[in-house]
Design an enzyme around this catalytic site. Structure first.
Site, PDB file in Angstrom:
ATOM      1  N   GLU A  76      -5.782  -4.177  -6.797  1.00 37.65           N
ATOM      2  CA  GLU A  76      -6.208  -3.197  -5.781  1.00 37.65           C
ATOM      3  C   GLU A  76      -5.614  -1.826  -6.084  1.00 37.65           C
ATOM      4  O   GLU A  76      -6.284  -0.802  -5.968  1.00 37.65           O
ATOM      5  CB  GLU A  76      -5.791  -3.664  -4.380  1.00 37.65           C
ATOM      6  CG  GLU A  76      -6.693  -4.760  -3.843  1.00 37.65           C
ATOM      7  CD  GLU A  76      -6.121  -5.460  -2.620  1.00 37.65           C
ATOM      8  OE1 GLU A  76      -6.901  -6.065  -1.882  1.00 37.65           O
ATOM      9  OE2 GLU A  76      -4.888  -5.433  -2.410  1.00 37.65           O
ATOM     10  N   GLN A  77      -4.314  -1.798  -6.482  1.00 37.70           N
ATOM     11  CA  GLN A  77      -3.679  -0.511  -6.799  1.00 37.70           C
ATOM     12  C   GLN A  77      -4.371   0.135  -8.000  1.00 37.70           C
ATOM     13  O   GLN A  77      -4.572   1.353  -8.020  1.00 37.70           O
ATOM     14  CB  GLN A  77      -2.179  -0.706  -7.055  1.00 37.70           C
ATOM     15  CG  GLN A  77      -1.393   0.583  -7.197  1.00 37.70           C
ATOM     16  CD  GLN A  77      -1.351   1.437  -5.920  1.00 37.70           C
ATOM     17  OE1 GLN A  77      -1.506   0.922  -4.823  1.00 37.70           O
ATOM     18  NE2 GLN A  77      -1.179   2.739  -6.084  1.00 37.70           N
ATOM     19  N   ALA A  98       0.381   6.243  -6.325  1.00 31.17           N
ATOM     20  CA  ALA A  98       1.356   5.739  -7.300  1.00 31.17           C
ATOM     21  C   ALA A  98       0.642   4.962  -8.398  1.00 31.17           C
ATOM     22  O   ALA A  98      -0.409   4.360  -8.177  1.00 31.17           O
ATOM     23  CB  ALA A  98       2.365   4.848  -6.592  1.00 31.17           C
ATOM     24  N   SER A 103       3.770   1.178  -7.125  1.00 29.48           N
ATOM     25  CA  SER A 103       3.489   1.457  -5.715  1.00 29.48           C
ATOM     26  C   SER A 103       4.255   0.488  -4.834  1.00 29.48           C
ATOM     27  O   SER A 103       4.186  -0.726  -5.025  1.00 29.48           O
ATOM     28  CB  SER A 103       2.001   1.284  -5.431  1.00 29.48           C
ATOM     29  OG  SER A 103       1.797   1.287  -4.019  1.00 29.48           O
ATOM     30  N   HIS A 105       3.492  -0.246  -1.986  1.00 28.16           N
ATOM     31  CA  HIS A 105       2.523  -1.060  -1.234  1.00 28.16           C
ATOM     32  C   HIS A 105       2.459  -2.479  -1.812  1.00 28.16           C
ATOM     33  O   HIS A 105       2.113  -3.423  -1.119  1.00 28.16           O
ATOM     34  CB  HIS A 105       1.141  -0.421  -1.262  1.00 28.16           C
ATOM     35  CG  HIS A 105       0.982   0.693  -0.262  1.00 28.16           C
ATOM     36  ND1 HIS A 105       0.826   0.464   1.073  1.00 28.16           N
ATOM     37  CD2 HIS A 105       0.977   2.037  -0.415  1.00 28.16           C
ATOM     38  CE1 HIS A 105       0.721   1.618   1.714  1.00 28.16           C
ATOM     39  NE2 HIS A 105       0.825   2.588   0.825  1.00 28.16           N
ATOM     40  N   ASP A 112       0.510   2.455   5.543  1.00 27.94           N
ATOM     41  CA  ASP A 112      -0.046   3.762   5.882  1.00 27.94           C
ATOM     42  C   ASP A 112      -0.693   3.625   7.254  1.00 27.94           C
ATOM     43  O   ASP A 112      -1.474   2.691   7.476  1.00 27.94           O
ATOM     44  CB  ASP A 112      -1.126   4.183   4.870  1.00 27.94           C
ATOM     45  CG  ASP A 112      -0.569   4.375   3.471  1.00 27.94           C
ATOM     46  OD1 ASP A 112       0.644   4.598   3.341  1.00 27.94           O
ATOM     47  OD2 ASP A 112      -1.360   4.298   2.510  1.00 27.94           O
ATOM     48  N   GLU A 162       4.173  12.549   2.316  1.00 25.19           N
ATOM     49  CA  GLU A 162       3.157  11.660   2.902  1.00 25.19           C
ATOM     50  C   GLU A 162       3.598  11.290   4.317  1.00 25.19           C
ATOM     51  O   GLU A 162       4.227  10.255   4.527  1.00 25.19           O
ATOM     52  CB  GLU A 162       2.989  10.377   2.059  1.00 25.19           C
ATOM     53  CG  GLU A 162       2.379  10.611   0.697  1.00 25.19           C
ATOM     54  CD  GLU A 162       1.875   9.316   0.036  1.00 25.19           C
ATOM     55  OE1 GLU A 162       2.139   8.218   0.578  1.00 25.19           O
ATOM     56  OE2 GLU A 162       1.212   9.427  -1.005  1.00 25.19           O
ATOM     57  N   HIS A 165       3.007   7.513   5.548  1.00 21.68           N
ATOM     58  CA  HIS A 165       3.453   6.319   4.807  1.00 21.68           C
ATOM     59  C   HIS A 165       4.850   5.919   5.296  1.00 21.68           C
ATOM     60  O   HIS A 165       5.811   6.664   5.145  1.00 21.68           O
ATOM     61  CB  HIS A 165       3.467   6.635   3.312  1.00 21.68           C
ATOM     62  CG  HIS A 165       3.955   5.511   2.439  1.00 21.68           C
ATOM     63  ND1 HIS A 165       3.145   4.862   1.509  1.00 21.68           N
ATOM     64  CD2 HIS A 165       5.161   4.916   2.330  1.00 21.68           C
ATOM     65  CE1 HIS A 165       3.849   3.929   0.889  1.00 21.68           C
ATOM     66  NE2 HIS A 165       5.085   3.945   1.377  1.00 21.68           N
TER      67      HIS A 165
HETATM   68 ZN   LIG Z   1       1.099   4.590   1.358  1.00 23.06          ZN
END
Ligand SMILES: [Zn+2]
Length: 250
Positions: A76-77, A98, A103, A105, A112, A162, A165
């Site tokens: 997904e990233q 990222a 990342s 995540h 987020d 951000e 985030h």
């Molecule tokens: Zn994020």
């Protein structure tokens, strides 16, 4: 005293994992450690999800905030990075997205959030500093969340500011980061000044006393055994930066 053993596996577990361009994630999160946030399609690490659900319930945020993106797989990233490159170009993408495996995540510890209003921007969700979003920011520290990429820290985090985030680091860490004005990179560096051999960081947060120290441990070290006071609750978290942070509730 009680004896605890920190193994190599411990390096990649816990709420203080540092993941950025120079600290890529070494392994994927096991699916059983993830859970849907409020039954939505957004997955988070179990404890992160539970604590954030409590915070949402306390503030009655259910209809006001939207979970835009939580846990992401490596694939997904990669897709998000590639589609942002195609749609927004290289400069924008480097700033806000990222690199795959870099990342946070992918840890399930980050989310987020967006204020519930149209249009919804997936890469840069709208999360202002006032109103319900401001109330969330005020309360989140005592639940262990921090704004991960603050303005003014871009040179250290490598990511543009951000304000949407949020990252779970747990307590007392969120409160100490806030107190000292540290982003996670700076905080891990700071904790490494308190090695297991001592002296340890002793600090009072929200009327509770904590003792914190940093145990160096590398992938090649095997494991480390520590003696801790048997009566005190403790938590150990890997940092993905050459060691583990041990936190004692005194
Ligand atoms: Zn994020």
């Amino acid at each position: 005293m009680k004896t605890i053993t920190l193994t190599r596996q411990a390096l990649n577990r816990g709420s203080l994992l540092l993941v950025n361009a120079s600290h890529p994630l070494p392994e994927s999160v096991a699916p059983e450690r993830l859970t849907p946030f409020f039954g939505s399609g957004v997955l988070l690490e179990r404890r992160t999800s539970l604590v954030l659900e409590n915070l949402f319930e306390t503030l009655g945020l259910g209809a006001s905030l939207i979970p835009v993106s939580g846990y992401r797989t490596l694939n997904e990233q990669k897709q998000i990075y590639a589609s942002s490159l195609a749609e927004n170009g290289e400069e924008f993408t480097r700033k806000y997205v990222a690199l795959p495996d870099c990342s946070e995540h992918q840890t399930g510890l980050a989310i987020d959030l967006a204020l519930n209003q149209e249009p919804l921007d997936f890469i840069r969700p709208y999360f202002p500093r006032d109103g319900i979003c401001g109330r969330f920011r005020e309360k989140m520290i005592s639940y262990g969340f921090v704004e991960r990429y603050p303005e003014g820290k871009e040179d250290i985090t490598g990511i543009a500011a951000e304000p949407w985030h949020f990252r779970y680091v747990g307590l007392p860490h969120a409160a100490i980061m806030m107190l000292r004005g540290y982003c996670l990179e700076e905080y891990i560096d700071y904790l490494s000044l308190f090695p297991a051999e001592g002296p340890h960081l002793e600090i009072s947060v929200q009327n509770k006393n904590f003792e914190i120290f940093y145990q160096k441990l590398s992938e090649t070290d095997g494991s480390v055994t520590l003696e801790l006071p048997s009566s005190l609750p403790f938590q150990a978290s890997g940092t993905n930066a050459g060691g583990c942070v041990v936190t004692l509730w005194r």
